[in-house]
Scaffold this active site. Structure first.
Site, PDB file in Angstrom:
ATOM      1  N   ASN A  40      37.776  -1.306  38.153  1.00 16.99           N
ATOM      2  CA  ASN A  40      39.098  -1.085  37.565  1.00 16.99           C
ATOM      3  C   ASN A  40      39.649   0.292  37.936  1.00 16.99           C
ATOM      4  O   ASN A  40      40.862   0.475  38.057  1.00 16.99           O
ATOM      5  CB  ASN A  40      39.016  -1.221  36.039  1.00 16.99           C
ATOM      6  CG  ASN A  40      38.624  -2.624  35.611  1.00 16.99           C
ATOM      7  OD1 ASN A  40      38.765  -3.576  36.362  1.00 16.99           O
ATOM      8  ND2 ASN A  40      38.108  -2.757  34.401  1.00 16.99           N
TER       9      ASN A  40
ATOM     10  N   GLU B   2      39.867  -7.168  41.220  1.00 21.74           N
ATOM     11  CA  GLU B   2      40.225  -8.019  40.062  1.00 21.74           C
ATOM     12  C   GLU B   2      41.736  -8.031  39.799  1.00 21.74           C
ATOM     13  O   GLU B   2      42.179  -7.787  38.674  1.00 21.74           O
ATOM     14  CB  GLU B   2      39.466  -7.554  38.810  1.00 21.74           C
ATOM     15  CG  GLU B   2      37.977  -7.789  38.916  1.00 21.74           C
ATOM     16  CD  GLU B   2      37.196  -7.578  37.616  1.00 21.74           C
ATOM     17  OE1 GLU B   2      37.757  -7.064  36.636  1.00 21.74           O
ATOM     18  OE2 GLU B   2      36.004  -7.944  37.595  1.00 21.74           O
TER      19      GLU B   2
ATOM     20  N   TYR C 221      29.666 -11.565  34.510  1.00 23.62           N
ATOM     21  CA  TYR C 221      28.724 -10.863  33.620  1.00 23.62           C
ATOM     22  C   TYR C 221      28.353 -11.833  32.507  1.00 23.62           C
ATOM     23  O   TYR C 221      29.221 -12.520  31.979  1.00 23.62           O
ATOM     24  CB  TYR C 221      29.392  -9.628  33.006  1.00 23.62           C
ATOM     25  CG  TYR C 221      29.771  -8.575  34.030  1.00 23.62           C
ATOM     26  CD1 TYR C 221      28.828  -7.695  34.535  1.00 23.62           C
ATOM     27  CD2 TYR C 221      31.083  -8.469  34.486  1.00 23.62           C
ATOM     28  CE1 TYR C 221      29.176  -6.728  35.482  1.00 23.62           C
ATOM     29  CE2 TYR C 221      31.441  -7.502  35.422  1.00 23.62           C
ATOM     30  CZ  TYR C 221      30.484  -6.641  35.920  1.00 23.62           C
ATOM     31  OH  TYR C 221      30.832  -5.680  36.849  1.00 23.62           O
TER      32      TYR C 221
ATOM     33  N   GLU D  56      30.342  -8.211  42.005  1.00 20.41           N
ATOM     34  CA  GLU D  56      29.985  -7.688  40.677  1.00 20.41           C
ATOM     35  C   GLU D  56      29.229  -8.783  39.952  1.00 20.41           C
ATOM     36  O   GLU D  56      29.784  -9.860  39.711  1.00 20.41           O
ATOM     37  CB  GLU D  56      31.226  -7.288  39.870  1.00 20.41           C
ATOM     38  CG  GLU D  56      31.889  -6.014  40.343  1.00 20.41           C
ATOM     39  CD  GLU D  56      32.993  -5.525  39.403  1.00 20.41           C
ATOM     40  OE1 GLU D  56      32.864  -5.718  38.178  1.00 20.41           O
ATOM     41  OE2 GLU D  56      33.974  -4.977  39.917  1.00 20.41           O
TER      42      GLU D  56
ATOM     43  N   GLN E 110      26.113  -2.170  37.679  1.00 22.59           N
ATOM     44  CA  GLN E 110      26.288  -1.210  38.745  1.00 22.59           C
ATOM     45  C   GLN E 110      24.923  -0.605  39.071  1.00 22.59           C
ATOM     46  O   GLN E 110      23.915  -1.226  38.732  1.00 22.59           O
ATOM     47  CB  GLN E 110      27.320  -0.187  38.318  1.00 22.59           C
ATOM     48  CG  GLN E 110      28.700  -0.855  38.021  1.00 22.59           C
ATOM     49  CD  GLN E 110      29.841   0.132  37.824  1.00 22.59           C
ATOM     50  OE1 GLN E 110      29.726   1.316  38.005  1.00 22.59           O
ATOM     51  NE2 GLN E 110      31.001  -0.399  37.401  1.00 22.59           N
TER      52      GLN E 110
HETATM   53  O1  AHR Z   1      31.714  -3.124  36.357  1.00 24.51           O
HETATM   54  C1  AHR Z   1      32.523  -2.833  35.262  1.00 24.51           C
HETATM   55  C2  AHR Z   1      33.935  -3.408  35.397  1.00 24.51           C
HETATM   56  O2  AHR Z   1      33.872  -4.809  35.330  1.00 24.51           O
HETATM   57  C3  AHR Z   1      34.646  -3.149  36.698  1.00 24.51           C
HETATM   58  O3  AHR Z   1      35.315  -1.934  36.698  1.00 24.51           O
HETATM   59  C4  AHR Z   1      35.615  -4.278  36.790  1.00 24.51           C
HETATM   60  O4  AHR Z   1      35.910  -4.624  38.130  1.00 24.51           O
HETATM   61  C5  AHR Z   1      34.963  -5.394  36.010  1.00 24.51           C
HETATM   62  O5  AHR Z   1      35.830  -5.965  35.101  1.00 24.51           O
END
Ligand code: AHR
Length: 500
Positions: free
Chosen positions: A72, A173, A244, A292, A349
């Site tokens: 982001n 995104e 996620y 991600e 990350q």
């Molecule tokens: O990885 C954390 C955040 O998750 C990133 O900044 C974004 O791309 C996603 O929504």
């Protein structure tokens, strides 16, 4: 006791593994950069202020590529703020994470850090508040040898040689309403196409990633990919996927099954890519960049309560449990099972922010639970993936039906003459007798059977107890007359390494 039978053969190849599926991600977010990769006053800091203890752990993971600088964050980033004399760089408000960005680390420091980490940079450009210029100028700054405004500026900053960065993400995104400069698929498809086109005019052999959906639950998922690819098919090589997983309800069976969602997500995006390919009568195949992926939920409450506008506050600092490591193991298996189309992936990350590596400011660095499946896959999961038929019992959970108790995949490394089976026993109480006929790998014996297990599913590694959850290599896999047998503990991650 559960039973599971695996069938795989040398010639049942899914695809060559692109090492970049073991990539990671560093965003200017929380303590990922400041206090994670970079902390000049730290006892292990090198001449550029990079923490050597963190670098050592990154090298242990053999991370081939690192995405940067967001996330982001990138959608409001002026890359020009992060180059040149540090004392002249502006402090900026980062609206994405409501923090203050000091810009002490920028493009040149990151590329230098990548070199020291034996890794490669994957740059993301700002298509939120910026556009074509963000791509073409940064590209010229990074990759042109000299004799032009931006390349000479790099040289004047002390970096004589061009970087030849190959892989570029066209925004981040952009389908998400939370994104600065959020766009419709039409708007994004157009700007991504034009930016990619300009970048290719400078360097035709770049690898460009167009933004797919932020996750599979987005209301625009599917249509977004189709429209974006319609615009970008000629310039993009990859489309991105992000996901996620959470376990707010503490429903172990359902949480462990989340990789089935990842499988379905990947397969849907492959279908959309191929639909656009068919529509365009194209010979080009778009690949997937799962740039991600991880578990992320432990820190959400704490993050919602913190004060804004601090420099590098602790954010998204999930302390991972043993259970999370099992889910991450299943997610890695999902990526491998789709190695024919998923050619890049980034665990999100790398340090402190939803990360396998944690640090204390001015203190220790240690391995979280999820470090281990990532390490094993990255180190031993190189070569080609073999289609692996899994015959085992199944269960239903809140969101999934027919969840196999065993999640498994096989990787063959013909050069090293080694075969590795990655396997998770999802059963919460029962051991599992795993068998495989090694008919096509006669003469292969067990090198080692690594196991990650723990009696407490919520066990974590912390600064005080960094080795609470660690793998051992006392697994009991044996080979007799080309028959592999192993007994997998309930709730365990297993790496069975075979070789001649
Ligand atoms: O990885 C954390 C955040 O998750 C990133 O900044 C974004 O791309 C996603 O929504």
């Amino acid at each position: 006791m559960q039973k599971a039978k695996l069938t795989f053969d040398r010639s049942f190849r899914i695809g060559e593994i692109d090492d970049r599926i073991y990539g990671s991600f560093i965003e200017h977010l929380g303590r990922a950069v400041y206090g994670g990769m970079y902390e000049p006053g730290h006892p292990t800091a090198d001449d550029m202020g990079f923490r050597k203890d963190v670098l050592d752990l990154v090298k242990e993971l053999k991370v081939p590529i690192v995405r940067y600088p967001g996330g982001n964050f990138v959608s409001g980033y002026n890359w020009e703020d992060g180059v040149g004399p540090v004392e002249q760089r502006p402090k900026r408000l980062d609206l994405a994470w409501q923090t203050v960005e000091p810009n002490e680390v920028g493009t040149n420091e990151f590329v230098e850090w990548c070199k020291r980490a034996d890794s490669e940079a994957m740059m993301a450009i700002n298509l939120g508040t910026k556009g074509i210029d963000a791509g073409r100028n940064l590209l010229e700054y990074c990759n042109h040898p000299g004799g032009s405004y931006w390349s000479d500026l790099r040289k004047s900053h002390g970096y004589a040689e061009p970087y030849n960065i190959k892989t570029w993400c066209l925004g981040n995104e952009m389908d998400g309403p939370w994104q600065i400069g959020h766009k419709t698929a039409e708007e994004y498809g157009r700007i991504a196409h034009e930016t990619g086109n300009a970048m290719r005019m400078f360097q035709p052999d770049l690898e460009l990633v167009a933004c797919g959906s932020s996750n599979r639950k987005m209301p625009t998922f599917g249509e977004w990919e189709a429209v974006v690819l319609d615009h970008t098919y000629e310039i993009a090589d990859y489309i991105s996927l992000h996901t996620y997983y959470q376990n707010f309800e503490s429903d172990v069976a359902n949480f462990l099954a989340k990789s089935l969602d990842m499988d379905a997500f990947i397969e849907s995006v492959v279908a959309i890519c191929d639909y656009v390919k068919a529509k365009k009568r194209s010979n080009k195949t778009i690949h997937l960049s799962f740039d991600e992926w991880n578990v992320w939920f432990h820190s959400r409450q704490a993050d919602s309560e913190r004060e804004p506008w601090q420099v590098a506050p602790p954010l998204l600092e999930d302390v991972y449990t043993f259970e999370d490591a099992l889910v991450v193991g299943c997610m890695l298996i999902s990526l491998l099972k789709h190695a024919d189309r998923v050619k890049m992936a980034c665990m999100a990350q790398l340090v402190n922010v939803i990360a396998p590596i944690m640090t204390e400011n001015n203190g220790a660095a240690w391995r979280q639970t999820i470090f281990y499946p990532y390490l094993h896959a990255s180190v031993y999961g190189r070569g080609e993936v073999l289609r692996t038929l899994v015959d085992c019992g199944k269960y239903d959970s809140k969101d999934f039906t027919d969840v196999p108790y065993l999640e498994a995949v096989t990787v063959n490394d013909p050069e090293q003459q080694q075969v590795t089976i990655f396997a998770v026993n999802r059963h919460q109480e029962e051991r599992m007798e795993l068998s495989a006929d090694l008919r096509d790998f006669a003469g292969y014996a067990v090198i080692e059977h690594i196991v990650l297990e723990h009696e407490d599913i919520k066990a974590t590694n912390t600064a005080a107890h960094p080795d609470n959850v660690v793998p051992h290599n006392n697994g009991d896999a044996t080979v007799t007359d080309s028959q592999l047998t192993a007994y997998l503990a309930p709730l365990s991650w297993n790496v069975i390494r075979l070789g001649r």
